[in-house]
Design an enzyme around this catalytic site. Structure first.
Site, PDB file in Angstrom:
ATOM      1  N   GLY A  59       0.845  -1.196   0.000  1.00  0.00           N
ATOM      2  CA  GLY A  59       0.000   0.000   0.000  1.00  0.00           C
ATOM      3  C   GLY A  59       0.871   1.233   0.000  1.00  0.00           C
ATOM      4  CB  CYS A  86       5.392  -4.139   0.239  1.00  0.00           C
ATOM      5  SG  CYS A  86       6.214  -2.562   0.018  1.00  0.00           S
ATOM      6  CE1 TYR A  87       0.858   0.952   5.506  1.00  0.00           C
ATOM      7  CE2 TYR A  87      -0.628  -0.936   5.462  1.00  0.00           C
ATOM      8  CZ  TYR A  87      -0.274   0.298   5.971  1.00  0.00           C
ATOM      9  OH  TYR A  87      -1.039   0.882   6.940  1.00  0.00           O
ATOM     10  CG  HIS A 172       5.986  -5.726  -4.370  1.00  0.00           C
ATOM     11  ND1 HIS A 172       4.700  -5.543  -3.937  1.00  0.00           N
ATOM     12  CD2 HIS A 172       6.667  -4.615  -4.008  1.00  0.00           C
ATOM     13  CE1 HIS A 172       4.594  -4.369  -3.345  1.00  0.00           C
ATOM     14  NE2 HIS A 172       5.777  -3.781  -3.371  1.00  0.00           N
ATOM     15  CD  GLU A 174       2.940  -8.403  -5.309  1.00  0.00           C
ATOM     16  OE1 GLU A 174       3.731  -9.124  -4.676  1.00  0.00           O
ATOM     17  OE2 GLU A 174       2.666  -7.243  -4.968  1.00  0.00           O
ATOM     18  CB  SER A 227     -20.530  -4.402 -27.916  1.00  0.00           C
ATOM     19  OG  SER A 227     -19.528  -5.331 -27.546  1.00  0.00           O
ATOM     20  N   GLY A 228     -21.167  -7.349 -29.440  1.00  0.00           N
ATOM     21  CA  GLY A 228     -20.530  -8.249 -30.402  1.00  0.00           C
ATOM     22  C   GLY A 228     -19.121  -8.616 -29.969  1.00  0.00           C
ATOM     23  N   GLY A 229     -18.623  -7.964 -28.908  1.00  0.00           N
ATOM     24  CA  GLY A 229     -17.281  -8.264 -28.413  1.00  0.00           C
ATOM     25  C   GLY A 229     -17.314  -9.380 -27.369  1.00  0.00           C
ATOM     26  CB  VAL A 230     -14.602 -11.533 -26.023  1.00  0.00           C
ATOM     27  CG1 VAL A 230     -13.617 -10.572 -25.419  1.00  0.00           C
ATOM     28  CG2 VAL A 230     -14.560 -12.859 -25.298  1.00  0.00           C
ATOM     29  CG  ASP A 231     -14.741  -7.694 -22.467  1.00  0.00           C
ATOM     30  OD1 ASP A 231     -14.114  -8.770 -22.536  1.00  0.00           O
ATOM     31  OD2 ASP A 231     -14.207  -6.583 -22.533  1.00  0.00           O
ATOM     32  CB  SER A 232     -21.105  -7.283 -24.175  1.00  0.00           C
ATOM     33  OG  SER A 232     -20.893  -7.492 -25.544  1.00  0.00           O
ATOM     34  CE  LYS A 375     -10.622  -8.527 -24.235  1.00  0.00           C
ATOM     35  NZ  LYS A 375     -11.705  -7.536 -24.277  1.00  0.00           N
TER      36      LYS A 375
END
Ligand code: XMP
Length: 519
Positions: A59, A86-87, A172, A174, A227-232, A375
């Site tokens: 943080g 870290c923090y 870190h 990660e 929308s035709g995209g992968v997310d929607s 994604k």
């Protein structure tokens, strides 16, 4: 994506670091569910959620700040393994009777980590020394009673510390710059917390569906803009599994779509949704509003506004809609939260795209089943849900569609050229096996004309610009050095097959100074 109580999980307490979510992602990649939770989560809730271990994230603050986020001290008495990062290390030291100071030797960047306690489970299988990534101003000066140093760096005698099942690292693990960071995290997750590997795309989907079912009331109806995209599309596919016929999807044909896009959406969702897929052709309305408009920002605003109006009209007609579903991803949330001119611009782009503003206007409640995912995780979900590869791997397409690929005024003729020529560019790249390696590929057209010879006569036609770029995140992009034979085929096909085109040019500008879309 929320807990299902049987699932083993790691809770990551969020102290505000930009990397906090990345910790969850790393753990999930190992096949164990991890969830980011507020730093002040109550010990009772931690118990209820059946956490197997806690990770305290980094943080930006100092533990001595007045508004420093500190967890409840009782979390250290739950008997659960804890890993401070870290923090998180500083909070753990400070709250357990040690001392943290502002260090004269701030450490940023790569550092060599020497392992002191080679038998320690956290460092099982780790080379000594190994490279780690540091980013801190404060440091532990005195350890709490019972703790000892298990690793050091040049500037940190306490680069890693431990006592019983409490661990903390100043670096870190990660981030990929910490060479063996994943191994350190997996030692914590599997050997210290004793988690089982039971988190997979399938379980992610099961969880998402049961969360949607418990959130959405038994008679609530949900509206989702496709929308035709992968997310929607993935959002809609998940919702369809969760609530079936109470899902309504709207696809607005704004006249600015790619070739075949509307058909693709219908082919995919008609069998799943039947008459609950509502396709409206508002292209005349959009194109008439765009008439005479040359300024790209105005075009974007008009498309955004018209979209909202189309959407409002449909949802009024449907009536009794409680929820609006959006395909917001974790990265969209991060982008919108950051400041700065580009980020602001991007979040505006996203808000158009994701019909932001609508929930407020229409009193919908918002549901975002993908909001914890990146994604590539969404692509995995999409694949498991049976969505076609052509959709999963398709290039990004801007919300204002071809309006930003047509330079200057948007006319039907220029749209036809951009649409047809873009389909040729995409088709040739697919044939060459290159499409999936590229960020975006299309053709745009402006008002420039050039003379050509077709048959025996001279003919004046449009100049088409082909743009093919590679990029990791769209913030920068480089033009693609395509083989000449492919360029030649693209050029020949465009001049032969797209009426009214005499010249084809290739854009060889990178971003910056150019952008990906011309407008
Ligand atoms: P630029 O042109 O800024 O584009 O280099 C970066 C990425 O964003 C997409 N893009 C948009 N997406 N609405 C969107 O939803 C927009 O107005 C818009 N403009 C650009 C672009 O296609 C690229 O992927």
């Amino acid at each position: 994506m929320r807990e299902s109580s049987s699932l083993e999980k790691i809770l990551v307490l969020d102290f505000g670091a930009q990397y906090a979510h990345l910790i969850c992602r790393r753990v999930r990649e190992m096949g164990v569910y991890a969830e980011l939770v507020p730093f002040d989560i109550s010990p009772k809730e931690i118990r209820q959620r059946k956490a197997r271990g806690l990770i305290l994230s980094g943080g930006p603050r100092s533990v001595y700040d007045k508004r420093a986020p500190l967890p409840s001290k009782e979390i250290y008495d739950l008997g659960l393994p804890v890993l401070g990062i870290c923090y998180g290390l500083q909070a753990l030291v400070y709250q357990n009777g040690g001392k943290v100071v502002r260090s004269n030797n701030r450490e940023y960047g790569k550092a060599s980590l020497s392992i002191v306690d080679k038998q320690n489970t956290l460092f099982q299988g780790i080379s000594d020394p190994t490279l780690c990534w540091m980013s801190h101003g404060d440091a532990a000066e005195k350890l709490p009673p019972g703790f000892s140093s298990i690793a050091t760096s040049d500037n940190s005698p306490y680069a890693a510390i431990a006592s019983g099942n409490m661990y903390a690292v100043q670096f870190h693990p990660e981030v990929t710059h910490t060479l063996e960071g994943n191994r350190i995290l997996s030692n914590f997750v599997f050997d210290i917390c004793q988690c089982e590997r039971n988190w997979s795309t399938e379980s992610m989907i099961e969880d998402a569906i049961s969360e949607l079912q418990s959130k959405i009331g038994p008679s609530d109806r949900v509206l989702c803009a496709l929308s035709g995209g992968v997310d929607s599309s993935t959002t809609a596919a998940l919702l369809e599994k969760a609530i079936g016929k109470r899902l309504y999807c709207v696809f607005v044909d704004n006249g600015l779509l790619r070739e075949g896009e509307r058909q693709q959406v219908e082919n995919l969702f008609r069998p799943r949704l039947g008459k609950n897929l509502i396709v409206v052709d508002d292209s005349r309305k959009f194109l008439s509003k765009l008439k005479g408009v040359k300024d790209p920002e105005k075009k974007r605003k008009i498309v955004g506004r018209e979209f909202i109006q189309s959407f409002e009209r449909i949802s009024r007609k449907l009536g009794k809609i409680t929820w609006l579903a959006q395909g917001t991803l974790y990265t969209d949330i991060v982008e919108s939260a950051k400041s700065g001119a580009t980020k602001d611009a991007q979040s505006k782009i996203k808000s158009h795209h994701n019909v932001g503003g609508l929930p407020g206007i229409m009193g919908f409640k918002l549901i975002e089943p993908l909001k914890d995912l990146y994604k590539d995780e969404v692509r995995k979900v999409a694949r498991t849900l049976g969505l076609p590869s052509s959709l999963i791997l398709s290039h990004p397409f801007p919300g204002p569609g071809l309006a930003v690929r047509v330079i200057g005024e948007v006319t039907r003729e220029k749209l036809r050229i951009a649409r047809k020529a873009s389909a040729i560019v995409e088709g040739e790249l697919r044939m060459a096996g290159l499409y999936e390696k590229l960020w975006q590929a299309y053709a745009s057209v402006g008002d420039d004309e050039a003379t050509g010879v077709k048959g025996d006569s001279r003919e004046v036609g449009r100049v088409v610009i082909v743009r093919v770029v590679e990029s990791i995140d769209a913030m920068t992009a480089d033009w693609t050095r395509l083989p000449y034979e492919i360029l030649e085929r693209i050029s020949n096909r465009i001049t032969n097959e797209v009426l009214g085109v005499t010249w084809v040019t290739y854009a060889v500008s990178s971003k910056p100074p150019s952008t990906i879309e011309p407008q």
